[in-house]
Write an enzyme that holds these catalytic residues in place. Structure first.
Site, mmCIF file in Angstrom:
data_model
loop_
_atom_site.group_PDB
_atom_site.id
_atom_site.type_symbol
_atom_site.label_atom_id
_atom_site.label_comp_id
_atom_site.label_asym_id
_atom_site.label_seq_id
_atom_site.Cartn_x
_atom_site.Cartn_y
_atom_site.Cartn_z
ATOM 1 C CG HIS A 241 -2.053 0.951 1.110
ATOM 2 N ND1 HIS A 241 -1.951 2.287 1.417
ATOM 3 C CD2 HIS A 241 -3.310 0.749 0.674
ATOM 4 C CE1 HIS A 241 -3.114 2.861 1.184
ATOM 5 N NE2 HIS A 241 -3.954 1.961 0.727
ATOM 6 C CG ASP B 110 -8.583 -4.474 -2.669
ATOM 7 O OD1 ASP B 110 -9.796 -4.302 -2.505
ATOM 8 O OD2 ASP B 110 -7.826 -3.596 -3.114
HETATM 9 N N1 ACO Z 1 4.136 -7.864 -4.555
HETATM 10 C C1 ACO Z 1 5.478 -7.861 -4.716
HETATM 11 N N2 ACO Z 1 6.252 -6.744 -4.620
HETATM 12 C C2 ACO Z 1 5.614 -5.598 -4.331
HETATM 13 C C3 ACO Z 1 4.217 -5.527 -4.137
HETATM 14 C C4 ACO Z 1 3.475 -6.730 -4.249
HETATM 15 N N3 ACO Z 1 2.170 -6.719 -4.065
HETATM 16 N N4 ACO Z 1 3.864 -4.255 -3.871
HETATM 17 C C5 ACO Z 1 4.985 -3.538 -3.899
HETATM 18 N N5 ACO Z 1 6.061 -4.336 -4.167
HETATM 19 C C6 ACO Z 1 7.468 -3.938 -4.226
HETATM 20 C C7 ACO Z 1 7.749 -3.092 -5.468
HETATM 21 O O1 ACO Z 1 8.139 -3.896 -6.544
HETATM 22 C C8 ACO Z 1 8.866 -2.196 -4.953
HETATM 23 O O2 ACO Z 1 10.043 -2.960 -4.933
HETATM 24 P P1 ACO Z 1 11.498 -2.243 -5.146
HETATM 25 O O3 ACO Z 1 11.650 -1.296 -4.004
HETATM 26 O O4 ACO Z 1 12.470 -3.363 -5.156
HETATM 27 O O5 ACO Z 1 11.402 -1.549 -6.483
HETATM 28 C C9 ACO Z 1 8.482 -1.925 -3.493
HETATM 29 O O6 ACO Z 1 7.699 -3.070 -3.114
HETATM 30 C C10 ACO Z 1 7.694 -0.652 -3.290
HETATM 31 O O7 ACO Z 1 6.529 -0.705 -4.093
HETATM 32 P P2 ACO Z 1 5.957 0.478 -4.984
HETATM 33 O O8 ACO Z 1 5.382 -0.113 -6.233
HETATM 34 O O9 ACO Z 1 7.008 1.546 -5.126
HETATM 35 O O10 ACO Z 1 4.821 1.018 -4.042
HETATM 36 P P3 ACO Z 1 3.631 1.977 -4.465
HETATM 37 O O11 ACO Z 1 3.287 2.742 -3.252
HETATM 38 O O12 ACO Z 1 3.977 2.752 -5.675
HETATM 39 O O13 ACO Z 1 2.463 0.958 -4.871
HETATM 40 C C11 ACO Z 1 0.665 -0.565 -4.676
HETATM 41 C C12 ACO Z 1 1.494 0.531 -3.988
HETATM 42 C C13 ACO Z 1 0.198 -0.070 -6.050
HETATM 43 C C14 ACO Z 1 -0.549 -0.855 -3.816
HETATM 44 C C15 ACO Z 1 1.529 -1.842 -4.828
HETATM 45 O O14 ACO Z 1 1.931 -2.295 -3.548
HETATM 46 C C16 ACO Z 1 0.799 -2.954 -5.584
HETATM 47 O O15 ACO Z 1 0.775 -2.938 -6.808
HETATM 48 N N6 ACO Z 1 0.187 -3.942 -4.852
HETATM 49 C C17 ACO Z 1 -0.558 -5.005 -5.489
HETATM 50 C C18 ACO Z 1 -1.917 -4.507 -5.990
HETATM 51 C C19 ACO Z 1 -2.876 -4.215 -4.856
HETATM 52 O O16 ACO Z 1 -3.091 -5.032 -3.950
HETATM 53 N N7 ACO Z 1 -3.521 -3.051 -4.938
HETATM 54 C C20 ACO Z 1 -4.525 -2.612 -3.966
HETATM 55 C C21 ACO Z 1 -4.017 -1.499 -3.103
HETATM 56 S S1 ACO Z 1 -5.200 -1.040 -1.883
HETATM 57 C C22 ACO Z 1 -6.310 -0.109 -2.766
HETATM 58 O O17 ACO Z 1 -6.018 0.606 -3.656
HETATM 59 C C23 ACO Z 1 -7.655 -0.230 -2.372
#
Ligand code: ACO
Length: 432
Positions: free
Chosen positions: A310, A367
């Site tokens: 998140h 979720d």
């Molecule tokens: N699985 C594996 N790796 C992940 C995940 C995941 N679910 N989420 C983040 N990471 C990793 C990224 O690859 C990144 O790695 P790095 O530092 O080596 O590059 C690090 O964790 C930070 O992640 P970001 O993508 O920079 O975080 P951001 O805040 O931009 O994205 C998000 C947040 C979009 C929710 C992301 O965690 C994601 O895509 N999760 C999966 C989809 C999801 O569950 N979305 C619902 C969110 S809640 C909502 O909107 C209601």
């Protein structure tokens, strides 16, 4: 909120240091107020994804991502889930206070009164392919409300706005149920004055003329709690879309329709559908929790652990905690087990103890468990994000209304850091 007691100093090349006001919000968090930075210095800020940008002041929702706190209008999410139903929480978000008994009754009556859809709108549903994604139909139907109920375009008497808000909260529920009936090729079931908001929804979805449908009180409770969990989450992607569209003075229905489109994506509200699809796939392929986690850690797999991570929460999402508890309660009632819940809980256990997830502070988000409850209620997987939208509606509306009253509300229009060619001359067609 305190302003101008503290200043940050900014030192830019070949310029005198400038003092920038620091704002301290009601919870003690600090922001640097750069609203006149370009005018004062010629510089803009660069912040892709608005990771560090406060786009407005807001009194609706408080999220503390380090401590896992979520409050609507100052009330803790646990408190609201335990003690209120969705209609009360919608009222709280939209009007600012919880309703008293009379207000609660009047609001419920109004919602019932506004719940029918214009007869001509019903024909729209029939024109969509049965397999159309429900979110595409929901977005289109929501903006269509502005064609059928155009009073919002009149010069803004407060009453008209109030009516449009009530209509939206009520009719979106009817629209979602009608989308389902159309997908199934079944006749629409109209809302009834006999039922509460959530009972009405379940009845419109599942009532049948050939099999008696009994509304399960546990499902009504679960639905109320799920909708409350989704009701607001400050400046998330879809709410920001609603505010941005609203900032051009677009009407409420159009602004909310943009929010629905933003919510659809799997990185936002679409994650609830993606979680179940991921669990189903893993279960069919006999993948273990460890296999799934390993795959999510491979950067080149293009696979993320859906329902994890998140932007704001760097600890367990308080909504996920409540959803997990609720999921266990709903499943316990039927006395059945769900292999997908077992897999989800194993997955959580493996992921939260894995160094990749720990280092990045990735925990289950809202979720991760909600889809398992929607599934048990009988809602098909491709409609989960519509359920999220139904819950988020009061939040979107509250933000749209707040923006409309914001004395500093300006049309949303970010700047950019240009990376294209300096200037080019058009060649004649034959020379290109
Ligand atoms: N699985 C594996 N790796 C992940 C995940 C995941 N679910 N989420 C983040 N990471 C990793 C990224 O690859 C990144 O790695 P790095 O530092 O080596 O590059 C690090 O964790 C930070 O992640 P970001 O993508 O920079 O975080 P951001 O805040 O931009 O994205 C998000 C947040 C979009 C929710 C992301 O965690 C994601 O895509 N999760 C999966 C989809 C999801 O569950 N979305 C619902 C969110 S809640 C909502 O909107 C209601």
């Amino acid at each position: 909120m305190e302003t101008n007691k503290e200043f940050a100093t900014l030192i830019l090349p070949e310029k005198d240091p400038i003092r920038i006001p620091v704002i301290t919000d009601n919870m003690g968090a600090k922001s640097i107020d750069i609203h006149s930075l370009r005018k004062d210095t010629g510089y803009i800020t660069y912040d892709p994804g608005f990771v560090n940008t406060g786009s407005c002041t807001s009194g609706i929702c408080y999220v503390n991502g380090e401590q896992g706190i979520l409050r609507y209008r100052g009330y803790d999410i646990e408190d609201l889930v335990e003690n209120c139903d969705f209609v009360e929480v919608a009222y709280l978000l939209i009007k600012g206070e919880l309703p008293n008994t009379t207000e609660r009754r009047r609001y419920a009556e109004l919602l019932n009164k506004e719940s029918l859809l214009h007869h001509d709108m019903q024909s729209f549903f029939r024109s969509y392919p049965f397999k159309a994604h429900p979110m595409s139909v929901l977005a289109a139907m929501s903006v269509s409300l502005s064609a059928f109920y155009p009073e919002m375009d009149d010069i803004d008497p407060e009453l008209q706005v109030d009516l449009a808000v009530t209509r939206l909260v009520s009719k979106v529920r009817t629209i979602i149920a009608f989308i389902y009936r159309h997908m199934k090729g079944e006749d629409f079931v109209n809302p009834s004055y006999k039922y509460s908001y959530c009972e009405n929804f379940l009845n419109m979805m599942f009532k049948s003329s050939v099999i008696e449908y009994q509304i399960n009180p546990l499902y009504v409770k679960a639905l109320n709690q799920l909708l409350i969990l989704h009701a607001d989450h400050e400046q998330n992607c879809s709410t920001t879309a609603v505010r941005l569209i609203g900032s051009s003075d677009a009407n409420l229905y159009a602004s909310v329709s943009a929010g629905i489109c933003a919510l659809w994506g799997p990185k936002h509200g679409g994650a609830n559908q993606a979680v179940i699809e991921m669990l189903e796939f893993a279960h069919e392929q006999k993948m273990s929790a460890q296999d799934i986690v390993n795959k999510a850690k491979q950067k080149d797999s293009g696979f993320l652990l859906m329902g994890f991570g998140h932007r704001v929460y760097k600890t367990y999402d308080p909504r996920a905690k409540i959803a997990k508890r609720l999921c266990q309660e709903v499943l316990a009632e039927s006395g059945e087990t769900d292999p997908l819940l077992e897999l989800a809980m194993e997955l959580e256990e493996v992921a939260v103890n894995d160094s990749y997830f720990k280092e990045r502070s990735l925990y289950p988000n809202v979720d991760f468990y909600t889809g398992l409850i929607f599934r048990r209620i009988g809602i098909p997987t491709n409609m989960f994000t519509c359920m999220f939208a139904m819950g988020r509606l009061p939040g979107w509306i509250a933000h749209w209304l707040e923006w409309n009253k914001d004395p500093y509300g300006k049309i949303g229009r970010p700047r950019q850091v240009y990376s294209g060619p300096y200037i080019r001359k058009v060649q004649s067609l034959n020379d290109r």
